[in-house]
Scaffold this active site. Sequence first.
Site, mmCIF file in Angstrom:
data_model
loop_
_atom_site.group_PDB
_atom_site.id
_atom_site.type_symbol
_atom_site.label_atom_id
_atom_site.label_comp_id
_atom_site.label_asym_id
_atom_site.label_seq_id
_atom_site.Cartn_x
_atom_site.Cartn_y
_atom_site.Cartn_z
ATOM 1 N N THR A 60 -2.548 122.880 -20.175
ATOM 2 C CA THR A 60 -3.476 122.014 -20.882
ATOM 3 C C THR A 60 -3.315 122.246 -22.388
ATOM 4 O OG1 THR A 60 -5.056 122.066 -19.084
ATOM 5 C CG2 THR A 60 -5.945 121.597 -21.260
ATOM 6 N N GLY A 64 -11.085 117.609 -13.815
ATOM 7 C CA GLY A 64 -11.212 119.006 -14.207
ATOM 8 C C GLY A 64 -12.179 119.178 -15.354
#
Lengths: 334, 334
Positions: free
Chosen positions: A188, A218
């Site tokens: 990420t 998420g």
Amino acid sequence: MGWALALHGGAGDVPRTLPAESREPRLATLRRCLDIGMAALRAGRSALDVAELVVRELEDCPHFNAGRGSVLTADGTVEMEACVMEGASLRCGAVSGLSTVANAVSLARLVMEKTPHIYLAFDGAEAFAREQGVETKDPSHFITDHNVERLRQAKEANRVQIDYTQPMKGQQAPREAAPADDNSQTGTVGCVAVDAAGNLATATSTGGLVNKMAGRIGDTPVVGAGTYANALCAVSATGKGEEIIRHTVARDVAALMEHRSLPLRDAAARVVAGAPRGTVGLVAVSRRGEVCMAHNTTAMFRACATEAGHVEVGIWTDADADADADGESVSVAL
Amino acid sequence: MAPWAIAIHGGAGVDPNLPEHRQEEAKRVLARCLQVGVDLLRAGTPALDVVEAVVRELETDPFFNSGRGSALTRRGTVEMEASIMDGRGRRCGAVSGVSTVKNPVSLARRVMDKSPHSYLAFDGAEEFAREQGLETVDNSYFITEDNVGMLKLAKEAGRILFDYRIPLTGTDTCSALAGADHHNNGHNGMVMNGLPISIYAPETVGCAVVDSTGACAAATSTGGLMNKMTGRIGDSPLIGSGTYACGACAVSCTGEGEAIIRSTLARDVAAVMEYKGLPLQQAVDFCVRERLDEGFAGLIAVSSDGEVAYGFNCTGMFRGCATEDGFMEVGIWE
């Protein structure tokens, strides 16, 4: 006081044996993105512009799990998500379930600026992207050979990589089985910035986790979990998404500063320490130009710079830091 | 053993001219659903099961705008969302973009209990519902005559409210306009979620419970916003915004979703208790007063000590609460 920025390319348990061909391109991208952010801040760009700009660059890099290079769902598709937030106004925008938008972070910004809503997902988000005329790509653009292989390995191991909720009855927590090839635990991307005028902003973008169920959301687009900024600080978190959601990680750093008057570094350290080991990393800047990069994983791809001249680029927690910092897992420069 | 307590809501922002018989009907539904929870608590049912059961009742009753009776998107479809959180271990589950699942709150519970994730949306959530064998119905089941008419009115009103689609900053907002009219009791200018209060129907239901073991849980479910863009996600499924539970308290919010998200309202009530040391009602009052900037919202909460509290800054909130010592209340106005 003064500007500052910090960025990350994910946190996780990255083996120190990470081969140079996996390590170097990522470090080079971190350095390049840091330079881009620093130049933009020196040129007087706003914190929001800088956070978006830097995250776009990170999305375009195939070595990180966002934009091009996003990991694949169990169906072999890409579902990207992103979030931006501006501290002073608390304005924010988020997107999930994108499959064709080149830069998810910029669509999140458009949701913030051009709709009465904060968060658009899946078909509605794609339709909005077309309405706004943002750059789109064929879904194959985002899929790298590397991620096809990762998905194959994950399916072979019949499990979800990177994160999961607590072990369920009859199901082993699959922590150990990560492929040893590289940083499959991470990816990420995020950037936080405070400009010379004291404006704060944060942006986070991700492809999610390998072998995720289609439709899984998420922590990244969830305001307060992966991404949060207010008048005191801006935070972007990364790691095991389900842990970050339940600990409202980004919001809690701000809440501790606000309600407990903790300094940025202490607030961040407390939040990271409060989550299970190996699950959370974050970058944060304060209104006063402090910067902090904290993680309870063995590694976080990260970089930061302040107007006062502190520059740091690193992966692991100790002496690997690339520049003139001591490479603490929690580092702060005033 | 701790004293149990329960609070429920059926949305905030009620037309002051709501006909008397509709008010009576609302109170009847609230009292019935509250009694379901009270009976379960008396029978020793865990908080998590109670919030799910009570929200299922509220979803199933078409009076409130979730499940059957959900608000319609711009395209006339229903996209429901829900979340649930267990204060013990801060486990959570959430769903968005659900179009055929009869009780979204139960799907959120399944995401928490049976998937490795904490949040599933749209097609992936629907697929998971089928895998789990949850009861599904045709999308038309959720669409009521009333709401088809409301959507038409909302679309007409949307044309009249010149600034509804423009992102709002500072105090130059619809809500501020509504605030100005708030005190002269003028229903014509009162606006909720971009709609005149006479058209607006509260869109959300929720429940917060502490059981006699001191465990807290919260759940929230919604059809979202009338005339919303397809793909729009509001505060209800977002952990920390619409729903939150921890060891100290459980909270469910309702109202202008975007204002609730910006303030991470539910988590902030808990954070103010945890970090500032305020008791429940003071924490609720603080957050309603300090956190909602220009937005209108309300919330219900319980503490692990068996207190109940609520707060709202708009015209009315459908609500009810009961405690072990025999206190029971159902109300709409302040």
